[in-house]
Design a protein around this motif. Structure first.
Motif, PDB file in Angstrom:
ATOM      1  N   UNK A 128       3.283  82.420  17.175  1.00 33.15           N
ATOM      2  CA  UNK A 128       4.395  83.781  17.691  1.00 33.15           C
ATOM      3  C   UNK A 128       4.602  83.660  18.804  1.00 33.15           C
ATOM      4  N   UNK A 129       4.415  82.301  19.211  1.00 32.13           N
ATOM      5  CA  UNK A 129       5.094  81.350  20.718  1.00 32.13           C
ATOM      6  C   UNK A 129       6.447  81.145  20.495  1.00 32.13           C
ATOM      7  N   UNK A 130       7.678  81.571  21.442  1.00 30.53           N
ATOM      8  CA  UNK A 130       9.001  81.706  21.583  1.00 30.53           C
ATOM      9  C   UNK A 130       9.145  81.075  22.338  1.00 30.53           C
ATOM     10  N   UNK A 131       8.386  80.362  22.818  1.00 31.14           N
ATOM     11  CA  UNK A 131       8.624  79.128  24.358  1.00 31.14           C
ATOM     12  C   UNK A 131       6.819  78.411  24.409  1.00 31.14           C
ATOM     13  N   UNK A 132       6.996  77.381  24.838  1.00 29.16           N
ATOM     14  CA  UNK A 132       5.738  76.685  25.163  1.00 29.16           C
ATOM     15  C   UNK A 132       5.110  76.922  26.290  1.00 29.16           C
ATOM     16  N   UNK A 133       5.411  78.139  26.949  1.00 25.67           N
ATOM     17  CA  UNK A 133       4.823  78.599  28.327  1.00 25.67           C
ATOM     18  C   UNK A 133       5.071  80.283  28.083  1.00 25.67           C
ATOM     19  N   UNK A 134       4.191  80.790  28.757  1.00 24.56           N
ATOM     20  CA  UNK A 134       4.104  82.162  28.126  1.00 24.56           C
ATOM     21  C   UNK A 134       2.781  82.604  29.113  1.00 24.56           C
ATOM     22  N   UNK A 135       3.297  83.640  29.609  1.00 28.45           N
ATOM     23  CA  UNK A 135       2.866  84.549  31.072  1.00 28.45           C
ATOM     24  C   UNK A 135       1.791  85.433  30.799  1.00 28.45           C
ATOM     25  N   UNK A 136       0.856  85.473  31.021  1.00 25.56           N
ATOM     26  CA  UNK A 136      -0.366  86.563  30.406  1.00 25.56           C
ATOM     27  C   UNK A 136      -1.620  86.922  31.376  1.00 25.56           C
ATOM     28  N   UNK A 137      -2.050  87.355  31.287  1.00 25.41           N
ATOM     29  CA  UNK A 137      -3.216  87.899  32.063  1.00 25.41           C
ATOM     30  C   UNK A 137      -4.243  87.233  32.064  1.00 25.41           C
ATOM     31  N   UNK A 138      -4.842  86.367  31.308  1.00 23.53           N
ATOM     32  CA  UNK A 138      -5.360  84.963  31.161  1.00 23.53           C
ATOM     33  C   UNK A 138      -4.861  84.089  29.873  1.00 23.53           C
ATOM     34  N   UNK A 139      -5.548  83.183  29.912  1.00 20.99           N
ATOM     35  CA  UNK A 139      -5.619  81.906  29.375  1.00 20.99           C
ATOM     36  C   UNK A 139      -6.134  81.840  27.817  1.00 20.99           C
TER      37      UNK A 139
END
Length: 496
Positions: A39-50
């Motif tokens: 589901x990743x569109x980019x190698x980095x995502x932003x969220x509440x936790x990893x």
């Protein structure tokens, strides 16, 4: 303070468990995470936790998936059942180098130990903290209730017939400094600040002695004059560095330099003995021979304890008093004596061969000075010399006791030594003429020969007053002879 310690302990436990406050609540700050899943569109995502998870799809091996957690999803600790293994964290890129191993298919809610472990640890810590608080309060209540529980026969500070006290037990147990007989300095200061002065019971050139009250019990408070600061310092030093707990040495409680009435006062707090000094006691009381012997034996026991060096962890250096007189010997409620006032004392240890004479410009009492002191021939570098001067003075104390002892219905008024040879306040030169030039000693009444106890004391006095210091008795010999005399008074012997 205890609550603060508990909070710090709780924080340290959380750190040890790898948890911080952020692990137990939903974070409000977004973090950057490595994103490696379909589901990743980019190698980095932003969220509440990893997150890092092993996802099992039907018919396939578990696959690693890295990504971001969302506030709208379950909390990190509540993993979905399709995860074989998982990891979550709250720092940017914290899921980058995390590798997970394959575990067995979870049975039931296997994340429960992860939750219960820290909670159980916290509960244990809370229980320990509560137990500690209970123990402290229990101990305080026990100390407050000590007097009421024990009753009048076991007062905290008043010495019993054996010379012990509840405070003595306290000093000898868990509150000692380890090096001496005194309480720790901070405890001494606390005790001193709790003492209320009740009445003045004595005055002298040194200062005053008061009867004080500490938690309802009587204590003696010696308040030194400012010019006698070195005596206060010396007594404080000796009592706090030397193990001096003995039935026939005045019991020390505390020492404090305190500011009262806009002036600095030097306090020495000790056990209180209502009979006062031997000097006071002999003014009021006549003595039967056995009581006279009891006073003499106990005083000799105290002096022998001072003079002897005791080796070992519970040992003490040898101590010479240097100002022995009837005013510095107290009479306890059991009619035994104890020796007081160590402001001029000197100490000696054989192992180091070091003579500690202190730093006190004060000299002893002129009336009780030995001839070698008066003619200034004493060897000040020799410890034995100081012990010999104590023996001379002890002979004079025995003379004072003997005068007040009834024999065949006859007794004499109290008089100080050399009362018929020098003025009331003799000068150094007055005493030097009588003792050194004229070689006088106090007159021993002939009537003492009629009693076996008193004739033994008379012989002892003579052997304490030899002009040659080395010929005088030792304190240990005096003690043993008096003890033998008390057990067999009908056969007095000379002292050799």
């Amino acid at each position: 303070m205890t609550l603060g310690i508990f909070r710090r302990g709780l924080f340290m436990l959380l750190v040890a468990l790898g948890l911080t406050r952020g692990d137990l609540v939903k974070p409000s700050k977004l973090v950057n995470c490595i994103c490696e899943n379909p589901h990743c569109k980019k190698p980095v995502c932003q969220g509440a936790w990893c997150t890092v998870v092993l996802v099992r799809e039907q018919g396939r091996h578990p696959q690693v998936s890295r990504g971001c957690g969302s506030q709208n999803q379950e909390l990190c600790l509540g993993r979905p059942t399709e995860f074989v293994n998982h990891h979550c964290c709250y720092r940017s890129f914290c899921n980058q180098n995390v590798s997970l191993r394959l575990e067995e298919e979870p049975k039931g809610d296997t994340h429960l130990p992860l939750i219960l472990g820290p909670i159980l640890a916290l509960l244990v810590l809370v229980a320990l903290g509560a137990l500690g608080l209970w123990h402290v309060r229990r101990r305080q209540e026990k100390q407050r209730g000590l007097h009421s529980d024990l009753g009048e026969s076991s007062l905290i500070l008043k010495a019993s017939d054996q010379g012990d006290s509840m405070l003595g037990d306290f000093l000898d147990s868990d509150c000692t400094t380890g090096s001496g007989s005194g309480l720790p300095f901070l405890v001494q200061r606390t005790v001193a600040r709790q003492v209320a002065l009740v009445e003045c019971v004595g005055k002298g050139r040194y200062g005053e002695v008061w009867r004080g009250s500490w938690h309802g019990e009587s204590v003696a408070v010696k308040i030194f004059s400012s010019r006698d600061e070195q005596s206060w310092f010396r007594e404080t030093e000796i009592y706090n560095t030397v193990l001096l707990r003995h039935d026939n040495i005045l019991g020390f409680i505390a020492s404090d330099m305190t500011s009262r009435n806009s002036s600095t006062q030097l306090w020495l707090i000790t056990h209180y003995h209502e009979h006062g000094s031997l000097y006071d006691f002999l003014q009021r009381q006549t003595l039967e021979p056995q009581l006279a012997l009891r006073l003499a034996v106990s005083a000799a026991c105290g002096l022998a304890h001072l003079h002897v060096e005791i080796f070992g962890t519970q040992g003490k250096p040898a101590i010479a008093h240097r100002d022995l007189k009837s005013r510095n010997v107290l009479v306890k409620s059991n009619l035994q004596c104890c020796i007081a006032d160590l402001g001029l004392a000197v100490m000696h240890s054989q192992s180091s061969d070091y003579l500690d004479i202190g730093n006190n410009p004060r000299v002893g009492t002129k009336r009780y000075m030995a001839p070698e002191v008066l003619d200034e021939q004493i060897r000040t570098d020799c410890f034995e010399s100081y012990k010999w001067t104590d023996i001379w003075a002890f002979g004079l104390v025995l003379w004072e006791i003997a005068r007040r002892t009834i024999i065949n219905g006859i007794v004499e008024d109290y008089r100080p030594p050399f009362y018929d040879m020098v003025p009331n306040d003799p000068s150094f030169e007055d005493m030097k003429k009588v003792v050194c030039v004229d070689q006088q000693t106090p007159t021993i009444p002939n009537r003492l020969a009629a009693d076996p106890v008193l004739s033994g004391l008379a012989q002892m006095m003579r052997e304490c007053w030899y002009p040659n210091p080395t010929a005088r008795l030792t304190a240990l010999r005096i003690k043993k002879t008096l003890q033998k005399l008390s057990h067999n008074p009908e056969k007095p012997k000379g002292i050799h």
